[in-house]
Design an enzyme around this catalytic site. Structure first.
Site, PDB file in Angstrom:
ATOM      1  N   CYS A  18      -2.584  11.323   6.661  1.00 15.14           N
ATOM      2  CA  CYS A  18      -3.830  11.969   7.086  1.00 15.14           C
ATOM      3  C   CYS A  18      -3.824  11.961   8.609  1.00 15.14           C
ATOM      4  O   CYS A  18      -4.293  11.008   9.240  1.00 15.14           O
ATOM      5  CB  CYS A  18      -5.050  11.232   6.538  1.00 15.14           C
ATOM      6  SG  CYS A  18      -6.619  11.924   7.111  1.00 15.14           S
ATOM      7  N   ARG A  21      -1.615  15.992  -4.517  1.00 17.06           N
ATOM      8  CA  ARG A  21      -0.763  14.822  -4.272  1.00 17.06           C
ATOM      9  C   ARG A  21      -0.311  14.235  -5.613  1.00 17.06           C
ATOM     10  O   ARG A  21      -0.563  13.067  -5.919  1.00 17.06           O
ATOM     11  CB  ARG A  21      -1.528  13.750  -3.487  1.00 17.06           C
ATOM     12  CG  ARG A  21      -1.865  14.121  -2.072  1.00 17.06           C
ATOM     13  CD  ARG A  21      -2.723  13.047  -1.457  1.00 17.06           C
ATOM     14  NE  ARG A  21      -3.959  12.876  -2.207  1.00 17.06           N
ATOM     15  CZ  ARG A  21      -4.779  11.828  -2.070  1.00 17.06           C
ATOM     16  NH1 ARG A  21      -4.473  10.859  -1.235  1.00 17.06           N
ATOM     17  NH2 ARG A  21      -5.889  11.749  -2.775  1.00 17.06           N
ATOM     18  N   ARG A  56       0.848  -1.186   0.000  1.00 12.26           N
ATOM     19  CA  ARG A  56       0.000   0.000   0.000  1.00 12.26           C
ATOM     20  C   ARG A  56       0.882   1.233   0.000  1.00 12.26           C
ATOM     21  O   ARG A  56       1.837   1.318   0.790  1.00 12.26           O
ATOM     22  CB  ARG A  56      -0.938   0.059   1.198  1.00 12.26           C
ATOM     23  CG  ARG A  56      -1.725   1.390   1.264  1.00 12.26           C
ATOM     24  CD  ARG A  56      -2.884   1.364   2.224  1.00 12.26           C
ATOM     25  NE  ARG A  56      -3.553   2.658   2.321  1.00 12.26           N
ATOM     26  CZ  ARG A  56      -4.407   3.154   1.412  1.00 12.26           C
ATOM     27  NH1 ARG A  56      -4.693   2.454   0.336  1.00 12.26           N
ATOM     28  NH2 ARG A  56      -4.965   4.333   1.573  1.00 12.26           N
ATOM     29  N   ASP A  68      -6.652  18.306  -5.924  1.00 11.95           N
ATOM     30  CA  ASP A  68      -5.687  17.432  -5.260  1.00 11.95           C
ATOM     31  C   ASP A  68      -4.292  17.851  -5.689  1.00 11.95           C
ATOM     32  O   ASP A  68      -4.044  18.054  -6.881  1.00 11.95           O
ATOM     33  CB  ASP A  68      -5.948  15.973  -5.683  1.00 11.95           C
ATOM     34  CG  ASP A  68      -5.323  14.950  -4.753  1.00 11.95           C
ATOM     35  OD1 ASP A  68      -4.219  15.221  -4.241  1.00 11.95           O
ATOM     36  OD2 ASP A  68      -5.926  13.889  -4.545  1.00 11.95           O
TER      37      ASP A  68
END
Length: 426
Positions: free
Chosen positions: A255, A339, A250, A337
């Protein structure tokens, strides 16, 4: 190795008092050359980002990423000598990573130094000659204890084996911390812009923090003041580069509200702990697991912006609905976003990964970046329905409708328009 690489460097120039330097370099006298993507560390050269001997510096910026500002505060407060040199005795990695073929491919790794964990070994001669070379990667061992893993044991989903998972619920891991090291020509290529434009925007949008971005085009490496990433490896790290060994992985973006404090407005912590459970199970069955954790808080927008968006979502007419999920972020931040995942696969290439058998992620951006970098992905693992908090239904529906992977149905426009999130006072 260059002929002058081990020669004694010239003495550092004394620091004049009473005026401020407008450059962090002193003409580059004695700075070792850097050849990004070279096959050996001797050919590549060390990254010298310390400020003790300014003439030795061959990069823009300094070590420690966002923590470099705290170092400056410590110096200003008199708590740290600006001439302190790190004693690297017994700091070498607990596990050897690489070298892998990707290390000498300048297109594969542009945002970290592949030799950053072993500077004490591969640049021993330069260190002995007086160059202050710091590691940008550290590799160690740890026990990771999570209540969700203990719950998985209690419910019979996981079983302690004394090797990967202990009876007290602790998972045994190898972990690595990685600081950002950017090769500017390679970063510009990833983002499809010119190096000149990248340098100028980095200079202007940081308020002119690093003049060398626009005055020293000969310096191609930048140590940006941003957060790095941490890797958690379940099983033998050497197996990561073996495509015959099943890899469960992953890539997780930070967060803090959910990961640390358990806020239920998103699925971040549930997905993270689910991935850890999958990694443990995979390692117990002869595979290897990996969680790559990147500091990109609030979609790389920061927590202030993220919390402003929360308020806007909850206060809008009609309530918190999935059809407005991305729009409310864009209204506040100007973008949905930040990211951007163009640099994310670098750490996977550093580990030598060529195949991820089970990718625990629904993100289309991450999947596209990984596969686009040449890494094969087999199965994609979504978050189980029972792990989705009620208030996070808005997030999941909005993302699946926007193209995130799901094995189930994709919500239609009518479903997206239904308010599902709590109000601010609920």
């Amino acid at each position: 190795m260059p002929a002058d690489a081990t020669a004694a460097p010239p003495p550092a120039a004394p620091r004049p008092a009473g005026h401020i330097r407008l450059t962090s370099h002193s003409g580059g006298l004695g700075a070792p050359p850097l050849h990004w993507g070279a096959a050996t560390p001797a050919e590549r050269g060390p990254v010298v980002g310390t400020t003790i001997s300014r003439g030795h510096r061959n990069v823009i910026g300094t070590h420690s990423g966002s923590y470099s500002v705290y170092r400056a505060l410590a110096v200003a407060a008199g708590a740290l000598s600006r001439d302190h040199r790190a004693d690297l005795t017994d700091t070498s990695p607990t596990d050897r990573i690489g070298p892998h073929p990707q290390w000498s491919d300048p297109a594969r790794i542009v945002s970290l130094d592949p030799w950053g964990a072993t500077v004490g070994e591969v640049f021993a001669a330069e260190l002995a000659a007086g160059y202050d070379i710091r590691p940008t990667i550290a590799v160690t061992k740890a026990h990771v204890v999570l209540p969700e893993v203990a719950d998985a044991i209690a419910r019979g989903r996981l079983e302690p084996d004394g090797h990967v998972l202990l009876a007290n619920g602790a998972a045994l891991v190898t972990k690595a911390a990685i600081e950002p090291v950017w090769h500017l020509p390679g970063v510009a290529q990833r983002f499809g812009c010119s190096e000149t434009d990248l340098r100028r925007v980095l200079f202007e949008e940081t308020g002119g923090m690093y003049p060398e971005l626009v005055t020293r085009s000969d310096l191609e490496v930048f140590l940006p003041p941003i957060g790095g990433q941490t890797l958690y490896i379940f099983g033998d790290p050497g197996d990561l580069a073996d495509p015959a060994v099943e890899l469960t992985a992953r890539v997780h973006d930070e967060c803090n509200g959910s990961d640390v404090f358990g806020s239920d407005i998103c699925t971040c912590r549930p997905y993270l702990t689910h991935a850890i459970e999958e990694c443990v199970r995979g390692a117990q069955h002869g595979g290897v697991g990996l969680v790559a954790y990147s500091r990109k808080e609030g979609r790389a927008l920061g927590e202030v912006t993220k919390f402003l968006v929360y308020n806007a979502r909850k206060r809008q007419v009609g309530g918190d609905t999935a059809d407005q999920y991305f729009a409310r972020t864009e209204c506040v931040a100007g973008v949905q976003d930040m990211r951007f995942q163009e640099l994310m696969p670098d750490v996977l290439h550093w580990l030598g990964i060529t195949k991820i058998h089970r990718l625990v992620s629904m993100s289309n951006m991450k999947y596209d970046a990984i596969t686009g970098s040449g890494i094969e992905v087999g199965e994609r693992v979504n978050i189980p329905e029972e792990l989705i908090p009620a208030d996070a239904r808005v997030e999941i529906d909005a993302k699946t409708a926007a193209g995130y992977f799901t094995p189930g149905p994709v919500p239609d426009a009518e479903e997206l328009a239904k308010a599902k999130g709590r109000g601010l006072e609920a």
